[in-house]
Design an enzyme around this catalytic site. Structure first.
Site, PDB file in Angstrom:
ATOM      1  N   VAL A  66       1.083  -0.999  -0.457  1.00 42.22           N
ATOM      2  CA  VAL A  66      -0.125   0.089  -0.199  1.00 42.22           C
ATOM      3  C   VAL A  66       0.855   1.529   0.009  1.00 42.22           C
ATOM      4  O   VAL A  66       0.417   2.097  -0.578  1.00 42.22           O
ATOM      5  CB  VAL A  66      -1.106   0.365   1.114  1.00 42.22           C
ATOM      6  CG1 VAL A  66      -2.479  -0.819   1.192  1.00 42.22           C
ATOM      7  CG2 VAL A  66       0.075  -0.209   2.241  1.00 42.22           C
ATOM      8  N   CYS A  67       1.870   1.323  -0.152  1.00 45.72           N
ATOM      9  CA  CYS A  67       3.041   2.313   0.243  1.00 45.72           C
ATOM     10  C   CYS A  67       3.655   2.803  -1.068  1.00 45.72           C
ATOM     11  O   CYS A  67       4.228   2.211  -1.584  1.00 45.72           O
ATOM     12  CB  CYS A  67       4.319   2.507   1.423  1.00 45.72           C
ATOM     13  SG  CYS A  67       5.221   3.774   1.384  1.00 45.72           S
ATOM     14  N   PRO A  68       3.399   3.845  -1.704  1.00 45.48           N
ATOM     15  CA  PRO A  68       3.842   3.895  -3.215  1.00 45.48           C
ATOM     16  C   PRO A  68       5.428   4.235  -3.076  1.00 45.48           C
ATOM     17  O   PRO A  68       5.792   3.787  -4.096  1.00 45.48           O
ATOM     18  CB  PRO A  68       3.131   5.678  -3.700  1.00 45.48           C
ATOM     19  CG  PRO A  68       2.870   5.910  -2.232  1.00 45.48           C
ATOM     20  CD  PRO A  68       2.386   4.636  -1.385  1.00 45.48           C
ATOM     21  N   ALA A  70       7.557   2.336  -1.147  1.00 46.97           N
ATOM     22  CA  ALA A  70       8.439   1.219  -0.988  1.00 46.97           C
ATOM     23  C   ALA A  70       7.773   0.276  -2.212  1.00 46.97           C
ATOM     24  O   ALA A  70       8.901  -0.742  -2.569  1.00 46.97           O
ATOM     25  CB  ALA A  70       7.389   0.199  -0.136  1.00 46.97           C
ATOM     26  N   HIS A  71       7.089   1.369  -3.271  1.00 45.71           N
ATOM     27  CA  HIS A  71       6.511   0.437  -4.181  1.00 45.71           C
ATOM     28  C   HIS A  71       7.244   0.431  -4.643  1.00 45.71           C
ATOM     29  O   HIS A  71       7.928  -0.605  -5.911  1.00 45.71           O
ATOM     30  CB  HIS A  71       5.341   0.911  -4.596  1.00 45.71           C
ATOM     31  CG  HIS A  71       4.579   0.270  -6.394  1.00 45.71           C
ATOM     32  ND1 HIS A  71       3.009   0.720  -6.770  1.00 45.71           N
ATOM     33  CD2 HIS A  71       4.355  -0.818  -7.021  1.00 45.71           C
ATOM     34  CE1 HIS A  71       3.034  -0.090  -7.549  1.00 45.71           C
ATOM     35  NE2 HIS A  71       3.805  -1.020  -8.125  1.00 45.71           N
TER      36      HIS A  71
END
Length: 302
Positions: A66-68, A70-71
């Protein structure tokens, strides 16, 4: 040196009654907290001159679907073909006052058997009281965090593991670095962080001002993509990765016209550009929740 664990330990369920919501006080608990928000800023280098040598099997990435921010690391790791070189696992999507945790939905911590990501921070700095963020780059040799400074992590993945990379993709070519750095700076401020500032705005005037920043940036990018397949030309770079993670979430952030009356599909060039990226496994397989519209023909083969 940490070794892979066979223990499948999980945190207890999210409990806001017992632990509160994540955030309040979390950034200022350390006695001398005159430090960056992301204070672990080690760098990996091919020659080891930074103290962290690029080696296969040495490093692990903790990320969140859900974290951009980290994406980005998941995308770059796959674009570079580093899946067998740097391991990756995910924390649970939800968090309470304890911060990110490992639960059955996303799986256990395969390296240390931690149940809370806070344990990785505490293993690195006893009594750490700052922000518990993802992504985290973990070093198995030292049993500690190398970096939680997300802008550096993907640059190091993209440039320092060439000896083992399964792809020739050059995401940070030397001749384009000044342009990429400039793009990255304003994409981060006006787009990546801009959508968050809209949501956090305390007054309607503040919200309108921040909305204008985001929409103006998207219009500028839309115009730039009228002449280019990708942000710096014909190949994907760091800048495309950094923009993608917000574009993939734009309609979700924009629910109820919070940011703009236009959806992403209403931008003439950004929409086919985003769908073009989505056709590539590194973007598609690291992204959840997109609709069938993303699979429509995009017409950007040129």
């Amino acid at each position: 040196m940490s070794t892979p664990t066979t223990t499948r330990a999980y945190a207890s369920p999210v409990d806001h009654v017992a632990y509160g919501h994540y955030g309040p006080g979390r950034l200022h608990l350390s006695p001398q907290w005159n430090r960056p928000l992301y204070p672990f800023q080690g760098r990996v280098s091919a020659d080891g001159s930074t103290g962290f040598r690029a080696e296969p099997g040495r490093y692990h990435l903790y990320a969140a679907w859900v974290c951009p921010y980290a994406h980005r690391v998941a995308i770059v790791r796959k674009l570079k073909g580093l899946e067998d070189v740097i391991s990756l696992s995910y924390v649970d999507d939800e968090r309470d006052g304890r911060g990110w945790a490992f639960r059955e939905r996303r799986g256990a911590d395969p390296v240390n058997g931690f149940t809370l990501l806070e344990q990785a921070y505490d293993a690195t700095e006893k009594g750490y009281g700052g922000h518990i963020s993802v992504p985290v780059l973990w070093d198995r040799h030292t049993g500690a965090i190398v970096s939680n400074n997300f802008p550096d992590i993907t640059i190091d993945l993209a440039t320092q593991f060439e000896q083992w990379a399964g792809s020739s993709a050059d995401l940070y070519p030397a001749e384009l670095r000044p342009e990429i750095n400039k793009l990255n700076a304003w994409i981060y401020h006006d787009v990546n962080a801009g959508v968050s500032r809209v949501g956090r705005a305390g007054t309607e005037d503040d919200r309108e001002r921040e909305r204008h920043v985001v929409v103006s940036a998207l219009e500028r990018l839309d115009a730039q993509l009228a002449e280019r397949r990708f942000l710096t030309g014909d190949t994907i770079t760091e800048s495309d990765v950094r923009l993608w993670v917000t574009l993939a979430r734009f309609d979700e952030h924009n629910r109820g016209h919070l940011i703009s009356e236009r959806k992403l599909a209403d931008f003439e060039h950004l929409w086919p550009y985003a769908r073009d990226l989505y056709q590539r496994p590194a973007f598609r397989e690291t992204t959840e929740g997109l609709t069938a519209a993303w699979d429509e023909p995009h017409g950007r083969d040129r």
